[in-house]
Design an enzyme around this catalytic site. Structure first.
Site, PDB file in Angstrom:
ATOM      1  N   PRO A  89       0.844  -1.060   0.124  1.00  0.00           N
ATOM      2  CA  PRO A  89      -0.063  -0.092   0.031  1.00  0.00           C
ATOM      3  C   PRO A  89       0.796   1.303  -0.030  1.00  0.00           C
ATOM      4  CG  PRO A  89      -0.660  -1.484   1.645  1.00  0.00           C
ATOM      5  CD  PRO A  89       0.717  -1.900   1.182  1.00  0.00           C
ATOM      6  N   GLU A 116       3.042  -8.401   8.727  1.00  0.00           N
ATOM      7  CA  GLU A 116       3.033  -7.045   9.006  1.00  0.00           C
ATOM      8  C   GLU A 116       3.919  -6.151   7.749  1.00  0.00           C
ATOM      9  OE1 GLU A 116       3.536  -3.747  12.648  1.00  0.00           O
ATOM     10  OE2 GLU A 116       3.693  -5.837  12.993  1.00  0.00           O
ATOM     11  N   ARG A 154      -1.686  -9.334 -20.813  1.00  0.00           N
ATOM     12  CA  ARG A 154      -2.487  -9.034 -21.974  1.00  0.00           C
ATOM     13  C   ARG A 154      -2.028  -8.254 -22.954  1.00  0.00           C
ATOM     14  NH1 ARG A 154      -5.677  -5.263 -21.500  1.00  0.00           N
ATOM     15  NH2 ARG A 154      -7.353  -6.365 -22.498  1.00  0.00           N
ATOM     16  N   ASP A 169      -9.197  -0.761 -25.403  1.00  0.00           N
ATOM     17  CA  ASP A 169      -9.524  -0.751 -24.014  1.00  0.00           C
ATOM     18  C   ASP A 169      -9.328   0.780 -23.360  1.00  0.00           C
ATOM     19  OD1 ASP A 169      -9.249  -3.128 -23.785  1.00  0.00           O
ATOM     20  OD2 ASP A 169      -7.268  -3.428 -22.852  1.00  0.00           O
TER      21      ASP A 169
HETATM   22  C1  9WO Z   1      -0.373  -5.805   8.800  1.00  0.00           C
HETATM   23  C2  9WO Z   1      -0.300  -5.770  10.013  1.00  0.00           C
HETATM   24  C3  9WO Z   1      -0.615  -6.502  11.081  1.00  0.00           C
HETATM   25  C4  9WO Z   1      -0.790  -5.860  12.413  1.00  0.00           C
HETATM   26  C5  9WO Z   1      -0.629  -4.325  12.191  1.00  0.00           C
HETATM   27  C6  9WO Z   1      -0.093  -3.634  11.024  1.00  0.00           C
HETATM   28  C7  9WO Z   1       0.019  -4.309  10.036  1.00  0.00           C
HETATM   29  N1  9WO Z   1      -0.095  -3.811   8.756  1.00  0.00           N
HETATM   30  C8  9WO Z   1      -0.010  -4.813   8.216  1.00  0.00           C
HETATM   31  C9  9WO Z   1       0.030  -4.746   6.294  1.00  0.00           C
HETATM   32  O1  9WO Z   1       0.028  -3.702   5.956  1.00  0.00           O
HETATM   33  N2  9WO Z   1       0.599  -5.891   5.985  1.00  0.00           N
HETATM   34  C10 9WO Z   1       0.987  -5.734   4.529  1.00  0.00           C
HETATM   35  C11 9WO Z   1       0.303  -7.086   3.815  1.00  0.00           C
HETATM   36  C12 9WO Z   1       2.363  -5.845   4.412  1.00  0.00           C
HETATM   37  C13 9WO Z   1       2.790  -5.949   2.874  1.00  0.00           C
HETATM   38  C14 9WO Z   1       1.968  -6.970   2.146  1.00  0.00           C
HETATM   39  N3  9WO Z   1       0.589  -7.050   2.581  1.00  0.00           N
HETATM   40  C15 9WO Z   1      -0.040  -6.161   1.651  1.00  0.00           C
HETATM   41  C16 9WO Z   1      -0.036  -5.740   0.541  1.00  0.00           C
HETATM   42  N4  9WO Z   1      -1.206  -5.856   1.963  1.00  0.00           N
HETATM   43  N5  9WO Z   1      -1.753  -5.173   1.125  1.00  0.00           N
HETATM   44  C17 9WO Z   1      -1.143  -5.035  -0.132  1.00  0.00           C
HETATM   45  C18 9WO Z   1      -1.337  -4.208  -1.338  1.00  0.00           C
HETATM   46  C19 9WO Z   1      -0.364  -4.355  -2.405  1.00  0.00           C
HETATM   47  C20 9WO Z   1      -0.576  -3.505  -3.365  1.00  0.00           C
HETATM   48  N6  9WO Z   1      -1.417  -2.809  -3.565  1.00  0.00           N
HETATM   49  C21 9WO Z   1      -2.496  -2.748  -2.330  1.00  0.00           C
HETATM   50  C22 9WO Z   1      -2.296  -3.365  -1.252  1.00  0.00           C
END
Ligand code: 9WO
Length: 253
Positions: A89, A116, A154, A169
């Site tokens: 994120p 995390e 794609r 697209d």
């Molecule tokens: C997990 C967590 C647990 C306890 C306290 C804080 C915390 N933060 C997170 C967290 O953000 N974990 C992520 C899970 C770590 C990187 C991989 N993960 C992830 C990638 N979640 N969402 C994405 C992502 C990737 C690309 N675009 C949007 C979301």
């Protein structure tokens, strides 16, 4: 193009990519996917890949060494240099422009975190680019990696049939959202197909589709439309659309 996926669940990404256009791209030899599991590069009886965060707090952090060894193994499997992309994120937003850029590379290595996240020192040393697919948190990078694989696959030359051509697209052509689509039956309890699409007048149809694309992009995603930069013809189409709809931006349709 070759895509390597470094993940505790590498088969999960491959599974998502096994169907439809992406599956076909692999069958046609346009794309090869390879999974790498950091657990296979972890030491000891427990094969630990994570540990508690310094500073305290909830969750676990992925260890440097299993990931580093896993990335080294992935790199060594092919002489082509691969850009390492971490999905999180905190990354820069994925756009169709970025997708085109990645699709032109001979190789990309997608790094998926769990828990995390990943020890920041590993990210600083090994990651070339951090990408986000949107402002929400998943339970790992795998689904985001699958999104990248799909979007990039794609665009490989020969992956799409003529009918699916990427030129049509959203974003690929003109940066506008797609126009509405209709198929049989013409008459349905839910409504009738717009007359213009049945007219056989191809110029009129193209004009209507352009107007719909402009209009709904303006209503749904005004951030994508620079009204001043539109051609006079497009501005006219948009004004007629808005006049007919009587709507301002921000109104969902
Ligand atoms: C997990 C967590 C647990 C306890 C306290 C804080 C915390 N933060 C997170 C967290 O953000 N974990 C992520 C899970 C770590 C990187 C991989 N993960 C992830 C990638 N979640 N969402 C994405 C992502 C990737 C690309 N675009 C949007 C979301």
């Amino acid at each position: 193009m070759r895509i390597d996926i470094v993940s505790l669940f590498p088969e999960f990404v491959a599974q998502v990519a096994g169907h439809g256009v992406v599956g076909r791209a692999q069958e046609r030899g346009l794309l090869s996917l390879h999974g790498w599991n950091p657990r296979d590069h972890a030491e000891g009886n427990y094969r630990r890949v994570d540990d508690r965060p310094f500073g305290g707090g909830p969750g676990m952090v992925m260890l440097i060494d299993p990931l580093r060894a896993c990335l080294a193994a992935a790199r060594a499997a092919d002489p082509a240099p691969g850009r390492v992309v971490y999905l999180s994120p905190q990354g820069r937003p994925l756009t169709q422009t970025k997708v085109r850029e990645l699709a032109a590379e001979p190789r990309v290595i997608l790094l998926c975190g769990r828990y995390e996240g990943v020890d920041e020192r590993l990210l600083a040393a090994e990651v070339d680019e951090e990408i986000s697919i949107g402002d929400y948190v998943l339970s790992g990078g795998e689904l985001a990696a699958a999104v990248v694989v799909d979007a990039v696959a794609r665009l490989q030359e020969g992956a799409l049939n003529d009918a699916e051509s990427a030129v049509q697209d959203s974003f690929e052509g003109d940066g506008l959202l797609d126009c509405p689509h209709y198929t049989r039956p013409v008459e349905h309890a839910l409504g009738r197909v717009p007359e213009v699409l049945l007219s056989g007048n191809h110029a009129e149809i193209a004009r209507w589709r352009r107007q719909q694309a402009l209009g709904r992009t303006w209503l749904r995603r005004p951030d994508l439309v620079d009204r001043e930069a539109l051609s006079a013809a497009d501005r006219r189409l948009l004004e007629d659309f808005l006049g007919a709809a009587g709507d301002g931006p921000g109104t969902p349709t």
